[in-house]
Structure formats: structure tokens, C-alpha cells
Design a protein around this motif. Structure first.
Motif, PDB file in Angstrom:
ATOM      1  N   LEU A  97       0.852  -1.178   0.000  1.00  0.00           N
ATOM      2  CA  LEU A  97       0.000   0.000   0.000  1.00  0.00           C
ATOM      3  C   LEU A  97       0.892   1.234   0.000  1.00  0.00           C
ATOM      4  CD1 LEU A  97      -2.833   1.326   0.311  1.00  0.00           C
ATOM      5  CD2 LEU A  97      -2.511   1.162   2.788  1.00  0.00           C
ATOM      6  N   THR A  98       0.715   2.092  -1.006  1.00  0.00           N
ATOM      7  CA  THR A  98       1.468   3.338  -1.102  1.00  0.00           C
ATOM      8  C   THR A  98       0.531   4.498  -0.822  1.00  0.00           C
ATOM      9  OG1 THR A  98       2.904   2.367  -2.791  1.00  0.00           O
ATOM     10  CG2 THR A  98       2.946   4.762  -2.550  1.00  0.00           C
ATOM     11  N   LEU A  99       0.844   5.301   0.194  1.00  0.00           N
ATOM     12  CA  LEU A  99       0.009   6.431   0.586  1.00  0.00           C
ATOM     13  C   LEU A  99       0.439   7.695  -0.142  1.00  0.00           C
ATOM     14  CD1 LEU A  99      -0.125   5.712   4.430  1.00  0.00           C
ATOM     15  CD2 LEU A  99      -1.750   5.005   2.648  1.00  0.00           C
ATOM     16  N   ALA A 100      -0.387   8.725  -0.068  1.00  0.00           N
ATOM     17  CA  ALA A 100      -0.133   9.962  -0.805  1.00  0.00           C
ATOM     18  C   ALA A 100       1.185  10.622  -0.401  1.00  0.00           C
ATOM     19  CB  ALA A 100      -1.300  10.927  -0.601  1.00  0.00           C
ATOM     20  N   ASP A 101       1.603  10.447   0.844  1.00  0.00           N
ATOM     21  CA  ASP A 101       2.849  11.062   1.310  1.00  0.00           C
ATOM     22  C   ASP A 101       4.079  10.223   0.976  1.00  0.00           C
ATOM     23  OD1 ASP A 101       2.586   8.934   3.021  1.00  0.00           O
ATOM     24  OD2 ASP A 101       2.457  10.129   4.850  1.00  0.00           O
ATOM     25  N   GLY A 102       3.878   9.133   0.239  1.00  0.00           N
ATOM     26  CA  GLY A 102       4.996   8.291  -0.148  1.00  0.00           C
ATOM     27  C   GLY A 102       5.260   7.126   0.782  1.00  0.00           C
ATOM     28  N   GLN A 103       4.615   7.090   1.913  1.00  0.00           N
ATOM     29  CA  GLN A 103       4.802   5.985   2.859  1.00  0.00           C
ATOM     30  C   GLN A 103       4.320   4.683   2.244  1.00  0.00           C
ATOM     31  OE1 GLN A 103       2.622   6.437   6.489  1.00  0.00           O
ATOM     32  NE2 GLN A 103       3.467   4.603   7.424  1.00  0.00           N
ATOM     33  N   ARG A 104       5.058   3.610   2.467  1.00  0.00           N
ATOM     34  CA  ARG A 104       4.707   2.306   1.910  1.00  0.00           C
ATOM     35  C   ARG A 104       4.550   1.288   3.035  1.00  0.00           C
ATOM     36  NH1 ARG A 104       8.266   1.451  -3.663  1.00  0.00           N
ATOM     37  NH2 ARG A 104       7.503   3.353  -4.712  1.00  0.00           N
ATOM     38  N   LEU A 105       3.490   0.521   2.937  1.00  0.00           N
ATOM     39  CA  LEU A 105       3.221  -0.548   3.893  1.00  0.00           C
ATOM     40  C   LEU A 105       3.155  -1.862   3.136  1.00  0.00           C
ATOM     41  CD1 LEU A 105       0.284   1.185   5.838  1.00  0.00           C
ATOM     42  CD2 LEU A 105       2.720   1.185   6.456  1.00  0.00           C
ATOM     43  N   GLY A 106       3.835  -2.876   3.636  1.00  0.00           N
ATOM     44  CA  GLY A 106       3.837  -4.180   2.992  1.00  0.00           C
ATOM     45  C   GLY A 106       3.187  -5.230   3.870  1.00  0.00           C
ATOM     46  N   ALA A 107       2.641  -6.261   3.245  1.00  0.00           N
ATOM     47  CA  ALA A 107       2.009  -7.358   3.986  1.00  0.00           C
ATOM     48  C   ALA A 107       1.987  -8.594   3.106  1.00  0.00           C
ATOM     49  CB  ALA A 107       0.590  -6.983   4.412  1.00  0.00           C
ATOM     50  N   ALA A 108       1.686  -9.718   3.736  1.00  0.00           N
ATOM     51  CA  ALA A 108       1.642 -10.974   2.996  1.00  0.00           C
ATOM     52  C   ALA A 108       0.429 -11.064   2.076  1.00  0.00           C
ATOM     53  CB  ALA A 108       1.642 -12.151   3.966  1.00  0.00           C
ATOM     54  N   SER A 109      -0.646 -10.335   2.413  1.00  0.00           N
ATOM     55  CA  SER A 109      -1.863 -10.395   1.599  1.00  0.00           C
ATOM     56  C   SER A 109      -2.557  -9.053   1.608  1.00  0.00           C
ATOM     57  CB  SER A 109      -2.804 -11.481   2.116  1.00  0.00           C
ATOM     58  OG  SER A 109      -3.370 -11.103   3.355  1.00  0.00           O
ATOM     59  N   VAL A 110      -3.413  -8.856   0.602  1.00  0.00           N
ATOM     60  CA  VAL A 110      -4.155  -7.599   0.512  1.00  0.00           C
ATOM     61  C   VAL A 110      -5.128  -7.455   1.673  1.00  0.00           C
ATOM     62  CG1 VAL A 110      -5.964  -8.582  -0.953  1.00  0.00           C
ATOM     63  CG2 VAL A 110      -5.492  -6.146  -1.062  1.00  0.00           C
ATOM     64  N   ALA A 111      -5.633  -8.571   2.190  1.00  0.00           N
ATOM     65  CA  ALA A 111      -6.587  -8.512   3.303  1.00  0.00           C
ATOM     66  C   ALA A 111      -5.997  -7.815   4.519  1.00  0.00           C
ATOM     67  CB  ALA A 111      -7.051  -9.915   3.671  1.00  0.00           C
ATOM     68  N   GLU A 112      -4.679  -7.921   4.717  1.00  0.00           N
ATOM     69  CA  GLU A 112      -4.040  -7.290   5.867  1.00  0.00           C
ATOM     70  C   GLU A 112      -3.934  -5.774   5.710  1.00  0.00           C
ATOM     71  OE1 GLU A 112      -0.414  -9.308   7.240  1.00  0.00           O
ATOM     72  OE2 GLU A 112      -0.924 -10.942   5.871  1.00  0.00           O
ATOM     73  N   LEU A 113      -3.939  -5.291   4.473  1.00  0.00           N
ATOM     74  CA  LEU A 113      -3.763  -3.862   4.228  1.00  0.00           C
ATOM     75  C   LEU A 113      -5.074  -3.128   3.985  1.00  0.00           C
ATOM     76  CD1 LEU A 113      -0.618  -3.928   1.909  1.00  0.00           C
ATOM     77  CD2 LEU A 113      -0.716  -3.337   4.338  1.00  0.00           C
ATOM     78  N   LEU A 114      -6.133  -3.846   3.680  1.00  0.00           N
ATOM     79  CA  LEU A 114      -7.403  -3.196   3.366  1.00  0.00           C
ATOM     80  C   LEU A 114      -7.906  -2.314   4.513  1.00  0.00           C
ATOM     81  CD1 LEU A 114      -9.245  -3.065   0.913  1.00  0.00           C
ATOM     82  CD2 LEU A 114     -10.663  -4.838   1.955  1.00  0.00           C
ATOM     83  N   PRO A 115      -7.773  -2.711   5.786  1.00  0.00           N
ATOM     84  CA  PRO A 115      -8.213  -1.814   6.860  1.00  0.00           C
ATOM     85  C   PRO A 115      -7.493  -0.474   6.866  1.00  0.00           C
ATOM     86  CG  PRO A 115      -7.948  -4.037   7.698  1.00  0.00           C
ATOM     87  CD  PRO A 115      -7.371  -4.034   6.313  1.00  0.00           C
ATOM     88  N   ALA A 116      -6.222  -0.455   6.451  1.00  0.00           N
ATOM     89  CA  ALA A 116      -5.490   0.812   6.391  1.00  0.00           C
ATOM     90  C   ALA A 116      -6.011   1.692   5.259  1.00  0.00           C
ATOM     91  CB  ALA A 116      -3.998   0.544   6.187  1.00  0.00           C
ATOM     92  N   LEU A 117      -6.649   1.080   4.262  1.00  0.00           N
ATOM     93  CA  LEU A 117      -7.166   1.822   3.116  1.00  0.00           C
ATOM     94  C   LEU A 117      -8.580   2.334   3.350  1.00  0.00           C
ATOM     95  CD1 LEU A 117      -6.620   2.707   0.172  1.00  0.00           C
ATOM     96  CD2 LEU A 117      -7.604   0.529  -0.557  1.00  0.00           C
ATOM     97  N   ILE A 118      -9.470   1.456   3.850  1.00  0.00           N
ATOM     98  CA  ILE A 118     -10.878   1.857   4.009  1.00  0.00           C
ATOM     99  C   ILE A 118     -11.342   1.853   5.466  1.00  0.00           C
ATOM    100  CG2 ILE A 118     -11.434   1.018   1.703  1.00  0.00           C
ATOM    101  CD1 ILE A 118     -12.881  -1.343   3.034  1.00  0.00           C
ATOM    102  N   GLY A 119     -10.482   1.416   6.380  1.00  0.00           N
ATOM    103  CA  GLY A 119     -10.842   1.460   7.790  1.00  0.00           C
ATOM    104  C   GLY A 119     -11.650   0.283   8.290  1.00  0.00           C
TER     105      GLY A 119
END
Length: 197
Positions: A97-119
Motif C-alpha cells: 500500500l502506497t500512501l499519498a505522502d509516499g509511505q509504503r506498507l507491505g504485507a503478505a496479503s491484501v486482506a491485511e492492508l485493506l483496513p489501512a485503506l478503508i478502515g
């Protein structure tokens, strides 16, 4: 209910009890099973739409694009003014997941990052089927509309309401979907579908 009596009239009582039991069964209406039109999920698609999501802690909303194939997902979230807020890329080897400020978050699956995207923690593996109104075999279709399309589905504790389709055809894709579980609420309005072969 009067219990069946024993004694000299055992055979008559047994027959009477059996008759009562059968008549009770015959007056119980069978469970209504909705007629479901045959639908096939597209293995790949692109869509553009708008999303709003909220729970007791957070609320997000705005336009989004989603490109899905069996081996890749790309989800782009925009601000109401059209600026890119975040981009989510996923393959079988992992997700980023790449945020507007350039910060990048990595995970083993998209399911782990979806909460950071839509809450909200959605079961992402089911989402391609949900947005196409083709839930998998573990889901329960409670109601259909006049065309035999899913109108209300329950899957893994989530309620999925299909309140509008793109057109009247039985195979039409959804336009408006409400997804909820407990305090979590997600509304998807899909403005453009591009199914891929």
C-alpha cells in the motif's frame, strides 16, 4: 397437547398420535427457497465507482478504481477532488500500500492492508464475487429480485444488500451494494464496469 395414553387401547392411541403428528407436519409450510438466475463471475474486471465506509471509529469516502485479475489486484483511492490518496497492489507473493505522502506498507496479503485503506477489515477473497453478485457456495442467498438476481445475501457474518443493478437483464452487474456487519457499513456505487474475458 394431550399426551398419548398407554393401556388396553395402545394400538388405537398409537395410531391417533401418528395421525396427529402427520397432520402437524402437513400444515407446516416448507421453507421458501428463492429462484436464483444463473450467474457467472468474470475472472477479471475493471470498475470505477464511489465508496463510503464507516464504523464507530472511522469514516472514509471517495471515488476508487479497482482492477482485478486472478493473479493481481490494483486498487486506487481518490479524494473527492480527484487526488490519489492511496494505491494498493497485490499479487500471490504479497501486497503493498502506497500512501499519498509516499509511505509504503507491505504485507503478505491484501486482506491485511485493506483496513489501512478503508478502515474496515473485509474478507477480500470474497469481494470479487460479492461485487459481481456471484457469492460462493458458503454464502446464503436470502432474497432475490424479480429477475432472479441476488437481493440479500449473508456470507461469513456479513450482510450484502444489492439495491440496484446496472440494467434489467438477469445477468446485469450490480450498481449499488450495501455491505454491513455490526457497526461496520460499506456502500459501493459502481459507475462503470469493464468485465474482461
Amino acid at each position: 397437547m394431550t399426551p398419548c395414553k398407554s393401556g388396553g387401547g395402545w394400538s388405537r392411541s398409537l395410531a391417533l398420535c401418528a395421525s396427529i403428528a402427520l397432520s402437524a407436519c402437513s400444515t407446516t409450510p416448507p421453507s421458501a427457497v428463492p429462484a436464483i438466475a444463473a450467474r457467472t463471475a468474470h475472472p477479471a474486471f475493471e470498475l470505477e465507482g464511489r465508496l463510503s465506509a464507516n464504523d464507530e471509529h472511522r469514516s472514509v469516502s471517495g471515488p476508487f478504481d479497482w482492477r482485478h485479475t486472478p493473479l493481481h489486484d490494483q486498487w486506487t483511492a481518490y479524494s473527492p477532488l480527484g487526488q490519489i490518496l492511496a494505491e494498493l497492489h497485490a499479487t500471490p507473493s504479497g501486497a503493498e500500500l502506497t500512501l499519498a505522502d509516499g509511505q509504503r506498507l507491505g504485507a503478505a496479503s491484501v486482506a491485511e492492508l485493506l483496513p489501512a485503506l478503508i478502515g474496515i477489515d473485509l474478507p477480500f477473497a470474497q469481494l470479487p464475487g460479492w461485487v459481481q453478485a456471484v457469492p460462493d457456495g458458503s454464502a446464503e442467498v436470502r432474497h432475490t429480485d424479480g429477475q432472479g438476481r441476488p437481493a440479500l445475501v449473508f456470507d461469513r457474518g456479513w450482510r450484502i444488500d444489492y439495491t440496484e443493478y446496472q440494467d434489467p437483464a438477469p445477468g446485469a452487474l450490480p450498481r449499488r451494494i450495501d455491505i454491513s456487519r455490526g457497526e461496520a457499513r460499506i456502500r459501493l456505487i459502481i459507475d462503470r464496469w469493464s468485465p474482461q474475458p
